[in-house]
Design a protein around this motif. Structure first.
Motif, PDB file in Angstrom:
ATOM      1  N   CYS A 162      36.233  72.849   0.984  1.00  0.00           N
ATOM      2  CA  CYS A 162      36.183  73.411  -0.364  1.00  0.00           C
ATOM      3  C   CYS A 162      37.480  74.173  -0.596  1.00  0.00           C
ATOM      4  O   CYS A 162      37.669  75.265  -0.075  1.00  0.00           O
ATOM      5  N   ASP A 163      38.370  73.581  -1.376  1.00  0.00           N
ATOM      6  CA  ASP A 163      39.680  74.191  -1.592  1.00  0.00           C
ATOM      7  C   ASP A 163      39.601  75.535  -2.321  1.00  0.00           C
ATOM      8  O   ASP A 163      40.253  76.498  -1.916  1.00  0.00           O
ATOM      9  N   MET A 170      35.090  67.682  -7.724  1.00  0.00           N
ATOM     10  CA  MET A 170      34.176  67.341  -8.819  1.00  0.00           C
ATOM     11  C   MET A 170      34.849  66.440  -9.843  1.00  0.00           C
ATOM     12  O   MET A 170      34.224  65.562 -10.424  1.00  0.00           O
TER      13      MET A 170
HETATM   14  S1  SF4 Z   1      34.952  71.447  -3.130  1.00  0.00           S
HETATM   15 FE1  SF4 Z   1      33.929  73.420  -3.269  1.00  0.00          FE
HETATM   16  S2  SF4 Z   1      33.846  73.925  -5.425  1.00  0.00           S
HETATM   17 FE2  SF4 Z   1      34.258  71.732  -5.220  1.00  0.00          FE
HETATM   18  S3  SF4 Z   1      32.280  70.685  -5.274  1.00  0.00           S
HETATM   19 FE3  SF4 Z   1      32.768  71.026  -3.151  1.00  0.00          FE
HETATM   20  S4  SF4 Z   1      31.833  72.986  -2.630  1.00  0.00           S
HETATM   21 FE4  SF4 Z   1      31.931  72.866  -4.865  1.00  0.00          FE
END
Ligand code: SF4
Ligand code: SF4
Ligand code: SF4
Lengths: 417, 408
Positions: free
Chosen positions: B359-360, B138
């Motif tokens: 997704c870490d 994100m």
């Molecule tokens: S890596 Fe995981 S926590 Fe981050 S945006 Fe993707 S799904 Fe969501």
């Protein structure tokens, strides 16, 4: 005729220094506690409190370079960690689970852990996992990411936590912070950073005295021994050797033809082989974004405040635009003709934005950028042939953009290993 | 050496939208009935249109100004009080050709699918997007979107990574103040104390109704409950409240089914694919709890705003007090322990992890959680999702898991 990568005379000194470092961690520490810390943690505070430090990331890089990391990653995978997670984390956790299968028997067990998320959020989760397995206390230093600018609220937040960190170390191992010692450590850290910065700046010379693998290998003390006298001495020696090369017009790559910029962490298991593909074309990486990530001096004055601001502002804790602008500056300062970005599947914070950065850098400078997909440690992600083909095509682009004479690549048989 | 990444989940063309239709009308699409449960409520006329909430959103809500967001930590009350309609961005069905040019293949489905919408211009009606600081993905995405050359405004919200850190409260407070300033400066929207109080009350009501509905898990199919929750993230909160009220009255009239079959808890982040819930029930299991950002994690804990209290402070307190997400840390609230407690308190016999690939935060947390479940003797199953999941394989695995849990 093979172009060669020239070895530094200080290489054996570096090796001794690092061996001494790792050996010293195993010596009786006479009650000195040991902390495992992330590469971007404010180590000065720990040193000033008499805490010995070890760097799992550096350990991971060593395992990678020795072709031991993949097996350790697999150990972590056997314990349930996904192969999509950072390979430093997997290597380190693998070494915790199976120390006898790890180089040097793994890192000695720490008394406490310190993770600073100024390089990534992964270290928080990784260190939580380590704390769980090792049953030692963990402190996480939270440095808010700088999308635009470091606000006073953000620095205040980091500063508050630095105080909290000091209390944490006092509480968990009964050590006190000596202001005098902190000043001395900070002075030495700054001296190291200054020397390393100057060494890197000398690569503006033509031909460049150093190439990427030199930078990668020689950055170890700035990370691991920053703030120690040993690091200062080593960088003084390296400094004079590099200055000598510049004076004598000796290049790291004989017949330097192209000057390139590297982005992201090294491909450790391929340190020489991979970069030699470029050497064979006379291409030298004269600058990079990775080994400069530690070039930050702690400002004079209130040291804790200086530490808060310095560590909050490291390269990887700043926006993609900031990084693109840094790359554009490097391209100008080092007279670079092309850049290579390692899309490192281990490292999302470093790799996810590379396409956006590439676009901005190319738009502003007009120079081409190559993205190479691999991993810094996990050899299963390194696909030799496609990479070779892409490098060749990239060099052809460079050639067509302003190459003077034709380059005859010498592809085989020039490895220095 | 075998490459662990090439054997990953294969892509099919199904996504969560395929399973959302239920008794809900989605024009021009096949309507699949949801087995058992209460009769279709009046909400059918509203249409949950979960297949693709974005492309016709402006037509559906003329006059509404949308503000996009991703994470359940987003202070929706503030956005709402600014006269905006928060619209959560989820992955939707389809290819991600555009996104593949700006994101490497090891980015999660949420990042890739939403970036596809952005680059295809499908979000051009959205005024701004709020990025709360959560995971590395994100963090990058916020900058990538800002640099993408669209008109979309990007607003960042600096949430502490360590919610128990000294100074975390002040940082969230500062973040809220900055958000208010950004709304004012960049969107010309002013938030008054009064409007914020009203918005807090609305969202509290929404969470309260949702909690009530969740308390009746045994009266409505899990997929239905999932649809009703998901709808709330993509429709105005006022509409969602009436939808919930209707659904509650339907559920109140329905018989509490005496369900049998293994009791499961579902764990993950955003559950963008509801089919698995349906599959669990079809195979004779029941969902009794979840730890999801689109489920109980969203609705737990409300904003405690007293008459003379300051709404902003109350919002900060909720942010610090609510269930901790995998991308966050709280020194005294440990994810494995919390999961064990959840499973025990609801009598869950097994846990199903539904984790987005790449997704870490989930990748790390789930290992410790599974270990804790092992210690407690609670069986678990892990399903990794990309934009979609291989259904055939999933069915077999779930079947085997449920058999393991069935007595006899
Ligand atoms: S890596 Fe995981 S926590 Fe981050 S945006 Fe993707 S799904 Fe969501
Ligand atoms: S390689 Fe990247 S993800 Fe891994 S620890 Fe370093 S910064 Fe974090
Ligand atoms: S899992 Fe975390 S980052 Fe993802 S939506 Fe939930 S709170 Fe936000």
């Amino acid at each position: 005729m093979g172009r060669r990568h020239k070895r530094l005379k200080t290489a054996s000194e570096l090796q001794r220094l690092m061996q001494w470092h790792y050996a010293s961690l195993r010596l009786p520490r006479l009650g000195r506690p040991l902390a495992w810390v992330t590469s971007g943690a404010p180590v000065e505070i720990l040193r000033a409190m008499g805490v010995a430090v070890a760097y799992p990331e550096n350990y991971g890089a060593i395992c990678g370079a020795q072709h031991q990391a993949t097996a350790l990653c697999q150990q972590a995978e056997a314990e349930g960690y996904s192969p999509d997670l950072c390979s430093y984390a997997r290597t380190s956790l693998g070494a915790i689970f199976q120390p006898h299968a790890a180089p040097m028997g793994g890192l000695p067990k720490p008394d406490l852990l310190l993770a600073c998320n100024n390089i990534c959020s992964t270290v928080v989760k990784w260190y939580e996992a380590a704390a769980d397995s090792l049953h030692v206390p963990l402190f996480v230093l939270d440095t808010p990411f700088i999308h635009r600018e470091l606000t006073p609220q953000m620095s205040a937040y980091v500063l508050t936590q630095l105080d909290e960190l000091v209390e944490f170390v006092e509480r968990s191992c009964g050590r006190r912070l000596s202001a005098e010692r902190l000043r001395r450590v900070a002075r030495q850290a700054n001296e190291t950073v200054r020397l390393w910065g100057e060494i890197r700046a000398m690569c503006r010379a033509r031909p460049s005295p150093l190439n990427a693998p030199d930078l990668f290998v020689n950055m170890a003390p700035i990370v691991v021994l920053r703030g120690t006298g040993g690091a200062v001495r080593f960088y003084r020696h390296l400094h004079s050797e590099v200055a000598e090369r510049v004076r004598d017009g000796v290049g790291a790559v004989s017949e330097e033809k192209y000057r390139l910029l590297w982005d992201n962490i090294a491909i450790w298991p391929q340190l020489y082989r991979f970069y030699n593909y470029f050497v064979n074309y006379g291409a030298c990486f004269v600058a990079d974004t990775y080994t400069g990530a530690w070039s930050m001096e702690i400002p004079q004055g209130d040291i804790m405040k200086g530490l808060a601001e310095t560590y909050a502002s490291v390269y990887l804790n700043q926006s993609l635009e900031y990084r693109a602008r840094r790359m554009i500056d490097l391209i100008k300062e080092y007279d670079v003709q092309g850049f290579v970005m390692h899309s490192n599947r281990s490292c999302k914070p470093y790799s996810l934005g590379q396409y956006a950065i590439r676009r901005m850098v190319t738009q502003e400078t007009g120079i081409p950028g190559l993205v190479v997909e691999s991993d810094m440690c996990d050899e299963r992600a390194f696909a030799l042939e496609p990479i070779r083909t892409r490098i060749q095509a990239f060099v052809e682009t460079l050639e067509s953009m302003g190459g003077s004479h034709t380059t005859q690549p010498v592809v085989e048989g020039t490895g220095v290993r | 050496m075998a490459c662990p990444w090439r054997e990953g989940a294969r892509r099919t063309r199904k996504s969560w939208s395929d399973y959302c239709e239920g008794e809900v009308t989605v024009e021009g699409r096949r309507t699949t009935g949801v087995a058992a449960g209460p009769p279709p409520a009046a909400d059918a006329s509203r249409g949950l249109w979960l297949a693709d909430p974005y492309s016709d959103w402006p037509a559906r809500y003329p006059g509404r100004r949308a503000v996009g967001y991703f994470c359940s930590y987003a202070p929706l009350e503030i956005l709402h009080a600014a006269g905006l309609t928060p619209l959560r961005l989820f992955p939707v069905e389809g290819t991600v050709a555009q996104a593949d040019a700006v994101l490497p293949p090891f980015s999660c489905a949420l990042a890739r699918s939403t970036t596809e919408r952005l680059l295809l211009g499908e979000l051009s009606f959205v005024e701004a997007v709020l990025f709360v600081h959560t995971c590395d993905t994100m963090q990058c995405l916020a900058d990538i979107w800002r640099m993408a050359g669209t008109d979309l405004k990007v607003i960042n919200f600096p949430l502490p990574a360590v919610l128990s850190a000294r100074g975390a409260r002040e940082l969230v407070q500062a973040g809220q103040r900055e958000l208010l300033r950004a709304l004012e400066d960049e969107l010309g929207r002013h938030v008054t104390d009064e409007s914020l109080r009203a918005s807090v009350a609305l969202y509290n009501e929404q969470r309260r109704l949702l909690s009530e509905l969740y308390a009746w898990r045994d009266r409505l199919p899990a997929l239905r409950l999932w649809q009703l929750s998901m709808a709330g993230f993509v429709m105005p909160v006022e509409d969602h409240i009436s939808l919930l009220q209707q659904s509650l009255s339907v559920a109140a009239g329905a018989d509490g089914e005496s369900r049998r079959g293994p009791r499961l808890a579902i764990v993950g982040t955003v559950l963008h694919e509801g089919s698995i819930l349906d599959l669990i029930e079809e195979l004779g299991g029941q969902v009794v709890a979840d730890d999801l950002c689109t489920g109980e994690r969203y609705l737990q804990s409300s904003v405690e705003l007293h008459e003379d209290g300051d709404p902003q402070t109350a919002l900060v307190e909720r942010t610090l007090a609510r269930p901790v997400c995998p991308a966050k840390r709280h020194a005294d609230r440990d994810a494995p322990e919390r999961l064990v407690r959840l499973a025990r308190s609801r009598g869950a016999q097994g846990v199903v992890f539904v984790l987005p690939r790449y997704c870490d935060p989930c990748g790390f947390d789930s290992v410790l959680q599974r270990r804790a479940l092992d210690t407690e003797g609670i069986p678990h199953l892990t399903v990794e999702t990309e934009l979609t999941q291989p259904t055939g394989q999933l069915r077999t695995r779930l079947q085997a898991f449920l058999e393991l849990l069935s007595p006899g």
